[in-house]
Motif scaffolding. Structure first.
Motif, short mmCIF file in Angstrom:
data_model
loop_
_atom_site.label_atom_id
_atom_site.label_comp_id
_atom_site.label_asym_id
_atom_site.label_seq_id
_atom_site.Cartn_x
_atom_site.Cartn_y
_atom_site.Cartn_z
N GLU A 64 25.54 19.31 -52.57
CA GLU A 64 25.29 17.93 -52.95
C GLU A 64 24.80 17.12 -51.75
N ASP A 65 25.43 17.35 -50.62
CA ASP A 65 25.00 16.73 -49.37
C ASP A 65 24.30 17.78 -48.52
N GLN A 66 23.63 17.34 -47.46
CA GLN A 66 22.94 18.30 -46.61
C GLN A 66 23.94 19.26 -45.97
N LEU A 67 25.06 18.72 -45.52
CA LEU A 67 26.14 19.54 -44.96
C LEU A 67 27.46 19.05 -45.50
N ARG A 68 28.32 19.96 -45.85
CA ARG A 68 29.70 19.62 -46.19
C ARG A 68 30.57 20.50 -45.31
N ALA A 91 31.45 20.67 -33.14
CA ALA A 91 30.62 21.86 -32.88
C ALA A 91 29.33 21.82 -33.69
N VAL A 92 29.42 21.44 -34.96
CA VAL A 92 28.22 21.36 -35.80
C VAL A 92 27.30 20.25 -35.28
N GLY A 93 27.87 19.09 -34.94
CA GLY A 93 27.08 17.99 -34.39
C GLY A 93 26.37 18.38 -33.11
N ASP A 94 27.09 19.08 -32.23
CA ASP A 94 26.48 19.55 -30.97
C ASP A 94 25.35 20.52 -31.25
N SER A 95 25.52 21.40 -32.23
CA SER A 95 24.49 22.37 -32.58
C SER A 95 23.25 21.68 -33.14
N VAL A 96 23.47 20.70 -34.03
CA VAL A 96 22.35 19.94 -34.60
C VAL A 96 21.59 19.22 -33.48
N LYS A 97 22.34 18.59 -32.57
CA LYS A 97 21.72 17.84 -31.46
C LYS A 97 20.93 18.80 -30.56
N GLU A 98 21.50 19.96 -30.27
CA GLU A 98 20.82 20.93 -29.41
C GLU A 98 19.54 21.44 -30.06
N GLU A 99 19.60 21.69 -31.37
CA GLU A 99 18.45 22.25 -32.09
C GLU A 99 17.36 21.21 -32.35
N SER A 100 17.76 19.98 -32.73
CA SER A 100 16.78 18.99 -33.18
C SER A 100 16.62 17.80 -32.25
N GLY A 101 17.58 17.62 -31.35
CA GLY A 101 17.54 16.43 -30.49
C GLY A 101 18.06 15.18 -31.19
N LYS A 102 18.62 15.34 -32.38
CA LYS A 102 19.09 14.19 -33.17
C LYS A 102 20.57 14.31 -33.48
N ASP A 103 21.19 13.14 -33.71
CA ASP A 103 22.58 13.09 -34.14
C ASP A 103 22.64 12.99 -35.66
N PHE A 104 23.86 13.10 -36.22
CA PHE A 104 24.04 12.82 -37.64
C PHE A 104 23.57 11.40 -37.91
N CYS A 105 22.98 11.15 -39.08
CA CYS A 105 22.45 9.83 -39.44
C CYS A 105 23.60 8.87 -39.74
#
Length: 175
Positions: A64-68, A91-105
């Motif tokens: 339903e959401d991009q990540l749960r 850990a997921v936030g750090d991984s997203v930031k490392e991969e995309s350069g962005k934080d959770f919206c």
């Protein structure tokens, strides 16, 4: 204790998929609300589940959401479950930031952005699966009324639209 493996829905062995659904670890397609909203139009592509070996830390991708992000375990170690969740979110936030350069919206007014409006804000839902045979006997309407008084919501163990199974309920906070 977060290390695990990602399982894409596309190409997943049917026995594995069904076992994950039966164990309440994996989401199912066919939710009429998601279908009407167009959120299942590419099912099952781009969807999957990550879980650790113990299946106490899970990440649902594009349900339903991009990540749960989920932390759970049997028993009453609420603090341990919460600490694992906090560690996992980081850990997921750090991984997203490392991969995309962005934080959770994050919106200053509305909080974290989700597909479902009931998840606006923190998006955090704490729930417990609990056997309530007396409430089942008295009728689900009475349970719903009592939960409303306590700012809680009862659901079936298969989620919001997944129906009730026996006398076990998923009781959670309202956002």
């Amino acid at each position: 204790d977060l290390a695990g493996e990602y399982y894409p829905l596309t190409g997943m062995d049917e026995k594995v998929r069904q076992q994950l659904v039966d164990d309440h670890f994996l989401f199912m397609s066919g939710d009429r609300n998601l279908t009407v909203a167009g959120m299942e139009r590419d099912w099952p592509e781009g969807r999957g589940i990550f879980h650790n070996k113990e299946k106490t830390f899970l990440v649902w991708v594009n349900e339903e959401d991009q990540l749960r992000i989920i932390s759970m375990e049997k028993g009453g170690d609420v603090l341990g479950v919460f600490k694992r969740l906090a560690k996992g979110i980081s850990a997921v936030g750090d991984s997203v930031k490392e991969e995309s350069g962005k934080d959770f919206c994050l919106d200053e007014k509305y909080g974290y952005i989700h597909s479902c409006p009931t998840n606006l804000g923190t998006g955090m839902r704490a729930s417990v699966h609990i056997d309530l045979p007396g409430w089942t006997k008295d009728g689900v309407e009475k349970l719903q009324a009592r939960c409303e008084e306590l700012a809680l919501q009862p659901r079936g163990t298969r989620g919001e639209s997944g129906g009730q199974t026996g006398h076990t309920y998923d009781i959670s906070n309202k956002h």
